[in-house]
Design an enzyme around this catalytic site. Structure first.
Site, PDB file in Angstrom:
ATOM      1  CB  ALA A  11      -0.933   0.000   1.206  1.00  0.00           C
ATOM      2  CB  SER A  13       6.911   1.227  -1.357  1.00  0.00           C
ATOM      3  OG  SER A  13       7.193   0.203  -0.411  1.00  0.00           O
ATOM      4  NE  ARG A  15       9.098  -5.967  -0.729  1.00  0.00           N
ATOM      5  CZ  ARG A  15       9.519  -6.501   0.399  1.00  0.00           C
ATOM      6  NH1 ARG A  15      10.732  -6.228   0.832  1.00  0.00           N
ATOM      7  NH2 ARG A  15       8.744  -7.306   1.097  1.00  0.00           N
ATOM      8  CG  HIS A 236      -4.029 -11.455   0.703  1.00  0.00           C
ATOM      9  ND1 HIS A 236      -4.694 -11.865   1.831  1.00  0.00           N
ATOM     10  CD2 HIS A 236      -3.752 -10.140   0.894  1.00  0.00           C
ATOM     11  CE1 HIS A 236      -4.821 -10.855   2.674  1.00  0.00           C
ATOM     12  NE2 HIS A 236      -4.253  -9.789   2.111  1.00  0.00           N
ATOM     13  CG  ASP A 237       0.058  -8.090   0.970  1.00  0.00           C
ATOM     14  OD1 ASP A 237      -0.950  -8.522   1.565  1.00  0.00           O
ATOM     15  OD2 ASP A 237       0.286  -6.876   0.847  1.00  0.00           O
ATOM     16  N   GLY A 406       7.829  -6.137   7.731  1.00  0.00           N
ATOM     17  CA  GLY A 406       8.688  -5.021   8.124  1.00  0.00           C
ATOM     18  C   GLY A 406       8.751  -4.822   9.625  1.00  0.00           C
TER      19      GLY A 406
END
Length: 496
Positions: A11, A13, A15, A236-237, A406
């Site tokens: 949401a 960034s 990569r 889905h992350d 993170g």
């Protein structure tokens, strides 16, 4: 050693990373990172997916310069979708899940489909951000985009379509829409008909680990990634992240920390019970026949919005600077319930936090460091509360928490979650979403035989940092204060 490319769209960034698997360990190298900046146009908040697609192509070019890519896959946040017409053209940029139109559609949906029936059919917690409310709002407004649509594709499915032409949806993400019956394995067409949602636009749903086809000649020419297969990973992350959690049994909970904190356990069957409904627990599809029984907690969104507000005022903080400020602030002074609706929309988050504290009779944070500490401590307490709730609903005695994403790099958040929950926290992998994306690709290619084998690879590839709780009266008192705040919010919600 096959080289795989993982595209991870978050949401905040996106990569692109290259993963290499040697049969025993997995290594990941990020080759391109880019911002994800929503755009508000004529009152509607959109994702700029065409800009994101250009960034994905840049990332694949960078990956191709590193090595020959054998396969690639895209994961992203849940619930949002693009509509394509019969010619395969994107009709409009996908609407952001924080756009207010969905919240306005909730009551109209419940008038036609009672909330208990919707929950029992789909197993998904009742949240205004869910796809079904956006579709219902479009249908109620006779939105011409919906009338023109030939296919609805969730965000990662849209990118797979652009990359290889596939018009399918992947199971882990399809389940988040609240339009899919997980037990029957099909869209809830009869419920959607009652909402006047055109069901002909719904795509075929395929399991995680499905090979969708070769990358298109156009994309191969633009990027240099010729001959690569496109795989429907766990799109889905959160599903990708959970696939990479080195769980140690039924007594392990996970918290995937990013913009949202997803707090839950892994099961072999959905948990759709009276207790789960009352607790608004969700059941989302997982990898290799699993389900993710979890609850959404507003996560580092609070911090992201604070950083944005401070940046507009000329105070640009690095994340390590914010952690240092929080470490030096007074402990357990100001608390907020991260799930309070006042924090849901973009805006001046520091002022909202201060106002919330004043409204709830607390001494508010006096500076930026105190606000950051308030956010971290409140998230830790919310994690603890939610782990307790998940344990009660599933009947599991949860004694450890795996923090991935993170947030695993946030020493304060991990330590304070351990203290608040009175349970050991195992932090890592921080790159769980990339690991899971790549492991599912490896399963599709036949390099890995099962989810458990993939988790063994994660265990060999990283060592978690362990945070053990200590007896602490201050945190016990904070749990009581926090419970009162959350309880007061639930009372207000029940009355309204």
């Amino acid at each position: 050693m096959p080289a795989l490319a993982a595209v991870d769209l978050g949401a905040q960034s996106g990569r692109v990373a290259v993963g290499r698997f040697n049969g025993a360990r997995l290594t990941v190298e990020e080759v391109h990172r880019f911002p994800n900046v929503p755009v508000r146009v004529r009152g509607t908040l959109h994702w700029d997916t065409l800009r994101l697609y250009a960034d994905v192509l840049d990332g694949l070019r960078a990956a191709a310069r590193k090595t020959k890519i054998q396969a690639l896959a895209v994961d992203s946040w849940a619930v949002d979708f693009g509509l394509i017409d019969r010619a395969g053209r994107l009709i409009q940029n996908p609407v952001h899940y924080r756009d207010p139109r969905r919240a306005g559609a909730v009551e109209g949906v419940f008038e036609r489909v009672p909330p208990r029936e919707l929950y029992e059919r789909t197993g998904i917690q009742l949240l205004p951000i869910n796809t079904i409310f956006e579709l219902a709002a479009m249908a109620a407004e006779s939105d011409p985009a919906l009338a023109t649509a030939d296919r609805m594709l969730l965000v990662p499915d849209l990118f797979h379509y652009w990359l290889c032409g596939s018009r399918t949806s992947e199971f882990t993400n399809a389940t988040t829409t609240q339009c899919f019956d997980e037990l029957a394995g099909e869209w809830v067409v009869d419920l959607l008909d009652r909402l006047d949602i055109p069901t002909a636009i719904l795509p075929e749903v395929v399991p995680a680990g499905t090979r969708l086809g070769p990358i298109s000649e156009e994309v191969a020419h633009e990027t240099g990634v010729g001959g690569a297969s496109v795989v429907a990973t766990a799109t889905h992350d959160t599903a990708a992240a959970v696939a990479a959690v080195p769980l140690r049994g039924d007594r392990s909970a996970y918290v995937s920390v990013g913009t949202w904190s997803l707090v839950g356990v892994e099961t072999r069957e959905p948990v759709i019970t009276d207790a789960a409904y009352r607790a608004n627990i969700t059941n989302e599809g997982g990898v290799d026949g699993t389900f993710r029984v979890l609850r959404n907690v507003t996560g580092l969104w609070l911090l992201h919005e604070c950083r944005r507000s401070w940046s507009l005022s000329g105070r640009d903080y690095r994340f390590d600077e914010l952690v240092a400020l929080a470490r030096s602030a007074q402990p357990l002074r100001s608390l907020v319930d991260p799930n309070d609706p006042v924090f849901a929309d973009p805006g001046d988050m520091p002022s909202r936090i201060v106002d919330y504290c004043a409204r709830t009779g607390q001494v508010g944070p006096q500076d930026d460091g105190a606000i950051v500490r308030c956010i971290f401590e409140s998230l830790a307490l919310k994690h603890a509360e939610t782990v307790d709730l998940i344990g009660q609903v599933t009947g599991r005695d949860l004694d450890e928490i795996h923090i991935v994403g993170g947030g695993a790099n946030n020493e304060l958040l991990c330590l304070w979650t351990a203290e608040a929950a009175g349970r050991s926290v195992l932090a890592g992998p921080a790159e769980a979403t990339l690991f899971g994306n790549l492991l599912v690709q490896a399963m599709a290619l036949g390099e890995i035989s099962s989810l458990e084998e993939g988790r063994d690879i994660v265990r060999r590839s990283m060592t978690p940092v362990v945070y053990d709780p200590t007896p602490n009266a201050a945190w016990r008192e904070a749990r009581e204060r926090f419970a009162a705040l959350a309880g007061a919010r639930r009372v207000v919600e029940a009355r309204t």
